[in-house]
Design an enzyme around this catalytic site. Structure first.
Site, PDB file in Angstrom:
ATOM      1  N   LYS A  74     -53.017  43.653  21.984  1.00  8.18           N
ATOM      2  CA  LYS A  74     -51.789  42.502  22.375  1.00  8.18           C
ATOM      3  C   LYS A  74     -52.298  42.320  23.516  1.00  8.18           C
ATOM      4  O   LYS A  74     -52.826  40.879  24.605  1.00  8.18           O
ATOM      5  CB  LYS A  74     -50.446  42.482  22.773  1.00  8.18           C
ATOM      6  CG  LYS A  74     -50.510  42.076  20.977  1.00  8.18           C
ATOM      7  CD  LYS A  74     -48.717  42.403  19.986  1.00  8.18           C
ATOM      8  CE  LYS A  74     -48.386  42.269  19.106  1.00  8.18           C
ATOM      9  NZ  LYS A  74     -47.011  41.933  18.068  1.00  8.18           N
ATOM     10  N   ASP A  97     -44.099  51.478  25.437  1.00  7.85           N
ATOM     11  CA  ASP A  97     -43.293  51.443  24.616  1.00  7.85           C
ATOM     12  C   ASP A  97     -41.012  51.485  24.517  1.00  7.85           C
ATOM     13  O   ASP A  97     -40.948  52.998  25.317  1.00  7.85           O
ATOM     14  CB  ASP A  97     -43.200  52.917  23.591  1.00  7.85           C
ATOM     15  CG  ASP A  97     -42.272  52.421  21.800  1.00  7.85           C
ATOM     16  OD1 ASP A  97     -40.990  51.754  21.802  1.00  7.85           O
ATOM     17  OD2 ASP A  97     -42.761  52.768  20.859  1.00  7.85           O
ATOM     18  N   SER A 184     -32.267  37.462  30.067  1.00  9.90           N
ATOM     19  CA  SER A 184     -31.530  38.497  28.585  1.00  9.90           C
ATOM     20  C   SER A 184     -31.662  37.000  27.842  1.00  9.90           C
ATOM     21  O   SER A 184     -32.830  36.392  27.065  1.00  9.90           O
ATOM     22  CB  SER A 184     -30.173  37.698  28.878  1.00  9.90           C
ATOM     23  OG  SER A 184     -29.084  37.934  29.071  1.00  9.90           O
ATOM     24  N   TYR A 237     -27.808  43.099  19.260  1.00 10.01           N
ATOM     25  CA  TYR A 237     -28.528  42.087  19.912  1.00 10.01           C
ATOM     26  C   TYR A 237     -27.746  41.603  21.487  1.00 10.01           C
ATOM     27  O   TYR A 237     -28.167  41.860  22.221  1.00 10.01           O
ATOM     28  CB  TYR A 237     -29.646  41.133  19.212  1.00 10.01           C
ATOM     29  CG  TYR A 237     -30.155  39.482  20.504  1.00 10.01           C
ATOM     30  CD1 TYR A 237     -31.421  40.267  20.875  1.00 10.01           C
ATOM     31  CD2 TYR A 237     -29.802  39.006  20.649  1.00 10.01           C
ATOM     32  CE1 TYR A 237     -32.169  39.813  21.704  1.00 10.01           C
ATOM     33  CE2 TYR A 237     -30.299  37.851  21.629  1.00 10.01           C
ATOM     34  CZ  TYR A 237     -31.655  38.846  21.635  1.00 10.01           C
ATOM     35  OH  TYR A 237     -32.726  37.436  22.704  1.00 10.01           O
ATOM     36  N   LYS A 241     -28.187  42.135  25.362  1.00  7.20           N
ATOM     37  CA  LYS A 241     -28.948  41.217  26.296  1.00  7.20           C
ATOM     38  C   LYS A 241     -27.425  40.471  26.853  1.00  7.20           C
ATOM     39  O   LYS A 241     -28.014  40.288  28.772  1.00  7.20           O
ATOM     40  CB  LYS A 241     -29.068  40.026  26.082  1.00  7.20           C
ATOM     41  CG  LYS A 241     -29.860  39.833  24.457  1.00  7.20           C
ATOM     42  CD  LYS A 241     -31.417  39.599  25.231  1.00  7.20           C
ATOM     43  CE  LYS A 241     -32.056  40.384  25.629  1.00  7.20           C
ATOM     44  NZ  LYS A 241     -33.829  40.895  26.699  1.00  7.20           N
TER      45      LYS A 241
END
Length: 361
Positions: A74, A97, A184, A237, A241
């Site tokens: 990528k 990573d 975020s 998640y 954030k």
């Protein structure tokens, strides 16, 4: 839709910039903030916000762009695309990573060893994971829940490890020009940290009331929770954030007055990216039914560019009121739960504990 009374328009240079502004237009508005600079972006892929931000930066002749990702393929794809349009910029690949502290330390060590890159003017922490469809939590080799490990701890550790080169840039730049940008989401408007259960091991009924998951938010994503719910990917998640913002607040307390380094966080908006690649058909239908006002990748990156380049955003940064969050290209207020200095210091201490690392410069 973000309530208009939360926006602080006086703290940005271009009041006309909004949710429809393209990132490249922001870059063009601040060309001297990019020219000759060294900029690092994490989480790069051709269909993501990281690449869109890099494209905007590249348009204004930076000296170096560092592309960090766990995927070498990528990175190469992104560099090839950028080189074709902006051949005079020097591009550098960095394998990173963020889910494993071993990889983070190796990447930081490699970057610190590069003689050609002696300073970092702007660091954009854009990488993230969002475990659509996961019903069971994933724990990393370091014993941490995957979202928290990747989205917060990985970036926190990496940024602190490469701080010597960020500080070096700050010795050359005007106060406030050297920046760390933590991308975020909209989570900090409603969510917080699960302080009593960072790793999601307890049932809802065993959590303090202010740490229990929002039934309303989960219904929006077609999810059912009850008093015996232990883990949901949405809650994990959201926590990670919020951690991005609290990291930002604590970083400013350590870096702004001493070095002139500014950290800012932001909500890029709702954009179709690879972040939702694991969503089920049913989840995609629910999200589409929300009738979200989707942004393009360029519109989604514009707030990142404002955070990285606009000199006026530091005007509200004081020890008493660390204004650090943006949305739709404007500064915006957040609830104390996701932005207070007390919670920021609490998270910093926890991050030190989880990485067995203390930083002082």
């Amino acid at each position: 839709m973000i309530p208009q009374h939360l926006f602080r328009n006086s703290l940005t240079t271009h009041a006309e910039f909004d949710s429809k502004t393209d990132a490249i237009d922001v870059a063009k508005a601040f060309p001297r903030k990019v020219q000759g600079k060294t900029i690092l972006v994490t989480g790069v892929n051709k269909t993501g916000l990281g690449f869109s931000a890099l494209h905007a930066f590249a348009s204004q002749s930076p000296a170096h762009l560092i592309l960090a990702s766990r995927s070498s393929d990528k990175i190469k794809e992104c560099i090839d695309a950028l080189k074709a349009e902006f051949p005079n910029v020097k591009y550098h690949a960095l394998n990173l990573d963020l889910s494993t502290q071993k990889s983070v330390r190796a990447a930081a060590s490699e970057l610190l060893s590069w003689d050609e890159i002696d300073a970092l003017d702007i660091v954009v922490n854009c990488a993230a994971v969002f475990g659509f469809g996961e019903t069971q939590r994933t724990v990393t080799d370091d014993g941490l829940e995957l979202h928290f490990a990747t989205n917060h701890i990985g970036h926190w550790l990496f940024t602190n490890l490469i701080m010597p080169k960020i500080i070096k840039a700050a010795t050359r730049n005007p106060k406030g020009a050297t920046r760390v940008i933590n991308v975020s989401s909209g989570s900090p408007f409603t969510a917080g940290i699960r302080w009593s259960d960072i790793n999601f091991e307890k049932m809802t009924k065993d959590l303090p009331e202010d740490e229990q998951p929002s039934e309303f938010l989960h219904k929006m994503f077609g999810m059912t929770i009850n008093e015996e719910t232990v883990y949901t990917y949405l809650e994990a998640y959201n926590q990670s954030k919020v951690a991005n913002v609290l990291f930002t607040v604590a970083a400013n307390a350590r870096l702004y007055e001493k070095y002139g380094i500014v950290a800012l966080s932001l909500h890029p908006g709702i954009i179709r990216t690879e972040l939702g690649r694991n969503a089920t058909k049913e989840q995609r239908e629910i999200i589409n039914d929300m009738k979200n006002d989707y942004k393009t990748l360029s519109q989604g990156s514009s707030t990142t560019l404002v955070a990285a380049l606009d000199p006026k955003v530091v005007d509200g940064l004081t020890a008493q009121e660390p204004v650090v969050f943006l949305a739709d290209c404007k500064m915006i207020a957040l609830p104390p739960k996701s932005s207070s200095k007390e919670n920021a210091e609490r998270l910093w201490s926890l991050s030190e504990e989880l990485t067995q690392e203390k930083f002082s410069w």
